[in-house]
Write a protein that holds these residues in place. Structure first.
Motif, PDB file in Angstrom:
ATOM      1  N   MET A   1       0.824  -1.209   0.000  1.00  0.00           N
ATOM      2  CA  MET A   1       0.000   0.000   0.000  1.00  0.00           C
ATOM      3  C   MET A   1       0.860   1.262   0.000  1.00  0.00           C
ATOM      4  SD  MET A   1      -3.055  -1.034  -0.329  1.00  0.00           S
ATOM      5  CE  MET A   1      -3.837   0.576  -0.166  1.00  0.00           C
ATOM      6  N   GLN A   2       1.962   1.243   0.738  1.00  0.00           N
ATOM      7  CA  GLN A   2       2.852   2.406   0.740  1.00  0.00           C
ATOM      8  C   GLN A   2       3.470   2.614  -0.639  1.00  0.00           C
ATOM      9  OE1 GLN A   2       3.426   4.758   2.901  1.00  0.00           O
ATOM     10  NE2 GLN A   2       2.355   3.948   4.687  1.00  0.00           N
TER      11      GLN A   2
ATOM     12  N   PHE B   1       0.914  15.533  -1.168  1.00  0.00           N
ATOM     13  CA  PHE B   1       1.853  14.619  -1.819  1.00  0.00           C
ATOM     14  C   PHE B   1       3.204  14.627  -1.098  1.00  0.00           C
ATOM     15  CE2 PHE B   1      -0.271  15.536  -6.205  1.00  0.00           C
ATOM     16  CZ  PHE B   1      -1.361  14.770  -5.846  1.00  0.00           C
ATOM     17  N   ILE B   2       3.696  15.813  -0.809  1.00  0.00           N
ATOM     18  CA  ILE B   2       5.009  15.953  -0.174  1.00  0.00           C
ATOM     19  C   ILE B   2       5.012  15.300   1.209  1.00  0.00           C
ATOM     20  CG2 ILE B   2       6.590  17.667   0.806  1.00  0.00           C
ATOM     21  CD1 ILE B   2       5.779  19.468  -1.644  1.00  0.00           C
ATOM     22  N   ALA B   3       3.934  15.494   1.964  1.00  0.00           N
ATOM     23  CA  ALA B   3       3.832  14.878   3.292  1.00  0.00           C
ATOM     24  C   ALA B   3       3.730  13.360   3.190  1.00  0.00           C
ATOM     25  CB  ALA B   3       2.624  15.446   4.031  1.00  0.00           C
ATOM     26  N   ASP B   4       2.929  12.870   2.257  1.00  0.00           N
ATOM     27  CA  ASP B   4       2.753  11.421   2.104  1.00  0.00           C
ATOM     28  C   ASP B   4       4.044  10.739   1.660  1.00  0.00           C
ATOM     29  OD1 ASP B   4       0.123  11.528   2.886  1.00  0.00           O
ATOM     30  OD2 ASP B   4      -0.700  11.491   0.854  1.00  0.00           O
TER      31      ASP B   4
ATOM     32  N   SER C   1       8.669   7.187   2.790  1.00  0.00           N
ATOM     33  CA  SER C   1      10.110   6.991   2.933  1.00  0.00           C
ATOM     34  C   SER C   1      10.452   6.445   4.310  1.00  0.00           C
ATOM     35  CB  SER C   1      10.836   8.316   2.701  1.00  0.00           C
ATOM     36  OG  SER C   1      12.193   8.213   3.076  1.00  0.00           O
ATOM     37  N   ALA C   2       9.851   7.026   5.346  1.00  0.00           N
ATOM     38  CA  ALA C   2      10.112   6.559   6.711  1.00  0.00           C
ATOM     39  C   ALA C   2       9.670   5.109   6.878  1.00  0.00           C
ATOM     40  CB  ALA C   2       9.393   7.458   7.711  1.00  0.00           C
ATOM     41  N   TYR C   3       8.545   4.759   6.261  1.00  0.00           N
ATOM     42  CA  TYR C   3       8.068   3.374   6.351  1.00  0.00           C
ATOM     43  C   TYR C   3       9.076   2.417   5.713  1.00  0.00           C
ATOM     44  CZ  TYR C   3       5.394  -0.868   5.824  1.00  0.00           C
ATOM     45  OH  TYR C   3       5.000  -2.183   5.886  1.00  0.00           O
ATOM     46  N   PHE C   4       9.534   2.736   4.515  1.00  0.00           N
ATOM     47  CA  PHE C   4      10.470   1.842   3.827  1.00  0.00           C
ATOM     48  C   PHE C   4      11.798   1.730   4.571  1.00  0.00           C
ATOM     49  CE2 PHE C   4       7.920   3.189  -0.018  1.00  0.00           C
ATOM     50  CZ  PHE C   4       7.273   1.970  -0.149  1.00  0.00           C
ATOM     51  N   LYS C   5      12.203   2.791   5.244  1.00  0.00           N
ATOM     52  CA  LYS C   5      13.440   2.741   6.022  1.00  0.00           C
ATOM     53  C   LYS C   5      13.297   1.830   7.236  1.00  0.00           C
ATOM     54  CE  LYS C   5      16.718   5.129   6.263  1.00  0.00           C
ATOM     55  NZ  LYS C   5      18.145   4.835   5.995  1.00  0.00           N
TER      56      LYS C   5
ATOM     57  N   ASN D   1      11.901   9.636  -1.671  1.00  0.00           N
ATOM     58  CA  ASN D   1      12.645  10.852  -1.326  1.00  0.00           C
ATOM     59  C   ASN D   1      12.962  11.695  -2.552  1.00  0.00           C
ATOM     60  OD1 ASN D   1      12.803  10.404   1.482  1.00  0.00           O
ATOM     61  ND2 ASN D   1      14.546   9.022   1.217  1.00  0.00           N
ATOM     62  N   SER D   2      13.325  11.048  -3.642  1.00  0.00           N
ATOM     63  CA  SER D   2      13.693  11.782  -4.856  1.00  0.00           C
ATOM     64  C   SER D   2      12.481  12.442  -5.488  1.00  0.00           C
ATOM     65  CB  SER D   2      14.372  10.836  -5.847  1.00  0.00           C
ATOM     66  OG  SER D   2      15.546  10.284  -5.282  1.00  0.00           O
ATOM     67  N   LEU D   3      11.350  11.754  -5.460  1.00  0.00           N
ATOM     68  CA  LEU D   3      10.118  12.366  -5.953  1.00  0.00           C
ATOM     69  C   LEU D   3       9.733  13.546  -5.068  1.00  0.00           C
ATOM     70  CD1 LEU D   3       7.718  12.412  -7.859  1.00  0.00           C
ATOM     71  CD2 LEU D   3       6.660  10.584  -6.501  1.00  0.00           C
TER      72      LEU D   3
END
Length: 535
Positions: free
Chosen positions: A134-135, A184-187, A192-196, A223-225
């Motif tokens: 989902m992320q 979008f920027i917040a999501d 990113s934090a979830y994947f880390k 992060n790049s997006l």
């Protein structure tokens, strides 16, 4: 060096449709367009398998080279009187392919809403197990939705897909474009934090045809997006962008980026975010380009590249030439030098003189069945970093990122060229470091002069790197930065369409079917209304 197409008329009238290959995906996963109870992983795979991302005929021919590529001059265009007029039918196609399945895109919004509905039916333990999918799906949706905002401005988003999530049909409101970007920027930060913090799992790895379940790469992608979107708003909300971007750049361990490890000789195939063709795909882009967009563009080749002796030229362009009678035989005689047709040529001039000018490289662009869909590359990311450093930090750091980006762009385009193996094509080796060094250190591309001059070079080189295959991003950056300074012929153009637009008009069917909500944005629905991030 490469194959050439000989005796091709300037304007081809035949339209060739190349159908994207999705058979192997359907055989491995439930088809979300047909299955009554599609799996979450199947929906995610279908979301990734997007012909609006992949290097496919319909998107390149009917959209990129018809509108964004024309307005950014990353795509060549016949100098007709209607060249700046938006195609309502083709823009309607693009709009529909975001919101619904069954077209030439995956229907990102529809599939994501179906995933949300499916996710709600899972047990708590299954939701925990499927949270990674989902992320990742949210990142994919945001990338596509941000493009929609960049094209149109306000779009239906929060209420779109109500049938999937609420079992009711509701015409969706248009969400404010600035509010959408903020979300979008917040999501993306959340993703990113979830994947880390979380490991991959076999279901995610199996479904992920983009990054093969590599959560580290998904963190870099998110992060790049986010960096791209923050820099896009930086001219109108500099304080927000500056704070967030510098936090990212000063904490690279927390916010890893798709920057190729800052290695000039990086591996694009493993570092960049690229949608590789499916294993059974045999399509290429020759029909898309040969139907009018095959020719080199004036400012790109004549002004930016040739004056700098740009080492990317041999894999981006071919000199082309004419077929001549020699000793009673038809012999193709290549042009002696690279050069593009002047932008000021009339349609008659173009028709008469096109063989004397350069064209897109056939091995890299036209007949390359391995050409990936390009989402984000290390060169773009390092150019974004260079801009941020030059505006808000160290010019020395900016120069390092800039020069790394240029070297990576060389690596990237030679990588694309060398993907096309066999078929009579001779792949070109990467240029020697000494050649690249001269370009970077002693040409018009050099990082010298005032800060304004340096920023101009960053903007122009980013536009050049994005090129025809990323024309939507190139058009967005051109509107945001104002560079390069392009000439658009206006003589003889249709009244009201003598210059390119700053946004697309909403498609006519959308205005009809969602008329009540359209009223709220109708006043802004002009071709000269600016997207919110444009000064």
């Amino acid at each position: 060096m490469k194959k050439l197409i000989i005796n091709i008329s300037f304007f081809l009238v035949a339209v060739t449709t190349i159908v994207g290959c999705k058979k192997d995906v359907a055989s491995k996963y439930n088809n979300p367009e047909k299955a009554e109870n599609a799996s979450l992983s199947g929906l995610f795979t279908a979301m990734l398998n997007n012909d609006r991302v992949a290097a496919k005929y319909w998107n390149v021919r009917t959209f990129l080279c018809q509108m964004p590529g024309v307005y950014a001059q990353t795509s060549y265009f016949p100098n007709s009187n209607s060249v700046y007029q938006q195609s309502d039918s083709y823009s309607q196609n693009y709009w529909d392919d975001f919101y619904t399945t069954g077209g030439n895109g995956s229907g990102s919004m529809a599939l994501y809403r179906a995933m949300e509905a499916k996710f709600k039916t899972l047990s708590t333990s299954d939701q925990t197990a499927q949270a990674t999918i989902m992320q990742a799906a949210k990142v994919v949706l945001i990338e596509q939705a941000a493009k929609m905002v960049d094209l149109w401005g306000d779009i239906p988003y929060s209420e779109a897909g109500s049938l999937e999530t609420g079992s009711t049909i509701k015409n969706p409101k248009y969400d404010d474009q600035k509010v959408l970007y903020t979300g979008f920027i917040a999501d993306l930060a959340t993703a990113s934090a979830y994947f880390k913090a979380n490991a991959t799992n076999k279901d995610f790895a199996k479904a992920d045809i983009l990054l093969k379940g590599d959560v580290g790469q998904w963190a870099r992608y998110a992060n790049s997006l986010r960096l791209r979107l923050l820099m896009r708003i930086s001219k109108v909300d500099e304080a927000t962008a500056r704070t967030a971007v510098l936090d990212m750049l000063n904490n690279s361990a927390t916010y890893p980026l798709v920057d190729g490890g800052n290695n000039p000789s990086y591996s694009p195939g493993t570092s960049d975010i690229l949608l590789q063709p499916l294993t059974n795909s045999t399509s290429d882009l020759h029909a898309a380009f040969l139907e009018g967009s095959w020719y080199a563009t004036d400012y790109m080749l004549n002004t930016v590249m040739l004056t700098a002796n740009d080492p990317r030229i041999p894999v981006m362009y071919d000199k082309y030439g004419r077929t001549q009678k020699i000793n009673g035989q038809d012999v193709f005689v290549p042009n002696k030098t690279y050069k593009a047709m002047p932008i000021t040529f009339s349609a008659t001039d173009q028709e008469t003189n096109f063989p004397d000018y350069s064209v897109l490289d056939s091995a890299t662009f036209l007949f390359n069945q391995k050409l990936p869909g390009i989402i984000i590359t290390a060169s773009e990311v390092n150019l974004l970093k260079a801009e941020a450093y030059e505006r808000w930090g160290s010019s020395a750091s900016a120069q390092t990122s800039y020069e790394t980006a240029l070297r990576q762009s060389v690596s990237f385009y030679y990588y694309l060229n060398n993907l096309n193996q066999g078929g009579g094509y001779v792949n070109l080796p990467a240029p020697k470091d000494s050649v690249v060094n001269v370009w970077i250190n002693s040409s018009t591309a050099s990082y010298t002069g005032s800060s304004a001059n340096k920023l101009t070079n960053i903007y122009i080189q980013k536009w050049a790197h994005l090129g025809v295959l990323q024309s939507m991003e190139a058009w967005a950056e051109y509107r945001r930065t104002g560079f390069p300074i392009l000439t658009f012929p206006s003589d003889g153009k249709l009244s009201g369409f003598d210059t390119p637009p700053t946004r697309l008009i909403y498609p006519s069917t959308e205005k009809t079917l969602n008329s009540a909500n359209y009223q709220a944005v109708q006043a802004k629905d002009t071709r000269k209304t600016k997207i919110f991030w444009q000064q």
